[in-house]
Scaffold this motif. Structure first.
Motif, short mmCIF file in Angstrom:
data_model
loop_
_atom_site.label_atom_id
_atom_site.label_comp_id
_atom_site.label_asym_id
_atom_site.label_seq_id
_atom_site.Cartn_x
_atom_site.Cartn_y
_atom_site.Cartn_z
N LYS A 1 0.83 -1.20 0.00
CA LYS A 1 0.00 0.00 0.00
C LYS A 1 0.87 1.26 0.00
CE LYS A 1 -4.31 1.58 2.12
NZ LYS A 1 -5.30 1.32 3.21
N THR B 1 1.31 9.24 -6.00
CA THR B 1 1.55 10.67 -5.77
C THR B 1 2.66 11.20 -6.68
OG1 THR B 1 2.99 10.08 -3.90
CG2 THR B 1 0.71 10.64 -3.41
N TYR C 1 -3.91 13.72 -0.96
CA TYR C 1 -5.19 14.01 -0.31
C TYR C 1 -6.33 13.23 -0.96
CZ TYR C 1 -9.20 16.63 1.39
OH TYR C 1 -10.40 16.98 1.96
N ILE C 2 -6.35 13.21 -2.30
CA ILE C 2 -7.41 12.49 -3.02
C ILE C 2 -7.39 11.00 -2.67
CG2 ILE C 2 -8.17 11.75 -5.32
CD1 ILE C 2 -7.21 14.48 -6.36
N LEU C 3 -6.19 10.41 -2.66
CA LEU C 3 -6.08 8.98 -2.39
C LEU C 3 -6.49 8.65 -0.96
CD1 LEU C 3 -5.33 6.22 -3.48
CD2 LEU C 3 -2.96 6.64 -2.83
N ARG D 1 -8.55 10.33 0.89
CA ARG D 1 -10.02 10.45 0.98
C ARG D 1 -10.68 9.22 0.35
NH1 ARG D 1 -10.62 13.05 5.09
NH2 ARG D 1 -8.48 12.29 5.24
N TYR D 2 -10.10 8.74 -0.73
CA TYR D 2 -10.63 7.54 -1.38
C TYR D 2 -10.53 6.34 -0.45
CZ TYR D 2 -11.15 3.68 -4.68
OH TYR D 2 -11.55 2.53 -5.31
N TRP D 3 -9.45 6.25 0.27
CA TRP D 3 -9.28 5.17 1.22
C TRP D 3 -10.12 5.39 2.49
CZ3 TRP D 3 -3.20 4.83 0.91
CH2 TRP D 3 -2.85 4.09 -0.24
N ALA D 4 -10.84 6.48 2.51
CA ALA D 4 -11.70 6.80 3.65
C ALA D 4 -10.90 6.84 4.96
CB ALA D 4 -12.85 5.81 3.74
N THR D 5 -9.72 7.37 4.91
CA THR D 5 -8.88 7.47 6.09
C THR D 5 -9.31 8.69 6.91
OG1 THR D 5 -7.06 6.53 4.87
CG2 THR D 5 -6.51 7.64 6.93
#
Length: 259
Positions: A81, A89, A246-248, A250-254
């Motif tokens: 990951k 990035t 930031y996008i990733l 948010r996608y991972w719902a972190t």
């Protein structure tokens, strides 16, 4: 003290090896990220540029950031990951940098076409002052001579060659470095550990990660917009790394509260 993690260690070794080989063989000619409009552009450069660096100072600063912040994220996510995040990035940084470069280079090409249609001393001064201040200062004697002979065909053709040189120089300017991925790591660190205090050599007091990342990001955005002629740092690549991080995440719902 926690030991360095495997993926971070391998990335450090790879970057060092690429630096040594590049210093001997000159890999930047084909592996550096060229502008999309350049004849030397190739899609694989969105990956290869990340392993090249301009000099040892450039390499050291990026690898120091990877060494400081990378292991914590790799332990949090695991090797696969973390490696995906690193490349996501880094490639994202190259995409944003190239996208903005495409827009700027297209505008420059349009300005050159306008000049070629109506070349004149005033138009040349206006073009160089906006797009190539360095060339203006280096060719001040020619500009003055052109002003004294505005209808001379030799000066007119030479001025057209001069503005075309501007485009050739810009369109073949390469971009190298792992900075985009490192700024992505920095963004992730600030999001996941916002209240962790950092002690920086150039700041005489501890600063929380969320403030450090915010101020650093705003500085990069300001510097990118300002676009000083003497500044050869790819600020929008840094912004791209932070944005895609930031996008990733948010996608991972972190969520910050999970850490």
């Amino acid at each position: 003290m926690l030991s360095i993690t495997p993926t971070v260690r391998n990335l450090l070794i790879l970057n060092l090896l690429f630096f040594v080989v590049d210093s001997k063989l000159g890999l930047s000619g084909s592996l550096a990220l060229r502008p999309v409009l350049s004849s030397g552009f190739m899609p694989f450069q969105f990956i290869s540029y990340m392993f090249l660096h301009a000099d040892f100072g450039h390499l050291f600063s990026n690898m120091f950031g990877l060494f400081m912040f990378g292991p914590l994220l790799e332990r949090e996510w695991g090797p696969k990951k973390f490696l995906f995040f690193y490349f996501f990035t880094g490639i994202g940084a190259g995409l944003l940098f190239s996208g903005i470069g495409y827009f700027e280079n297209t505008m420059l090409r349009n300005a050159i076409d306008v000049y070629i249609q109506s070349p004149s001393p005033d138009a040349l001064v206006d073009f160089l002052s906006k797009h190539a201040k360095g060339l203006y200062e280096a060719n001040l004697e020619f500009v003055n001579a052109f002003e004294e002979n505005p209808t001379n065909s030799h000066y007119i053709q030479s001025s057209i060659q001069l503005v075309n040189i501007t485009y050739d120089a810009v369109i073949n300017q390469p971009m190298v470095g792992a900075s985009g991925a490192i700024f992505g790591i920095l963004m992730a660190f600030g999001l996941l550990y916002p209240n962790m205090e950092l002690f920086m050599l150039f700041i005489p007091f501890p600063i929380k990660a969320k403030y450090f990342v915010t101020f650093y990001g705003l500085y990069e955005l300001y510097s990118g917009i300002k676009n000083a002629p003497s500044d050869n740092v790819a600020h929008f690549a840094h912004i791209g790394g932070m944005l895609f991080a930031y996008i990733l995440l948010r996608y991972w719902a972190t969520k910050k509260t999970n850490y």
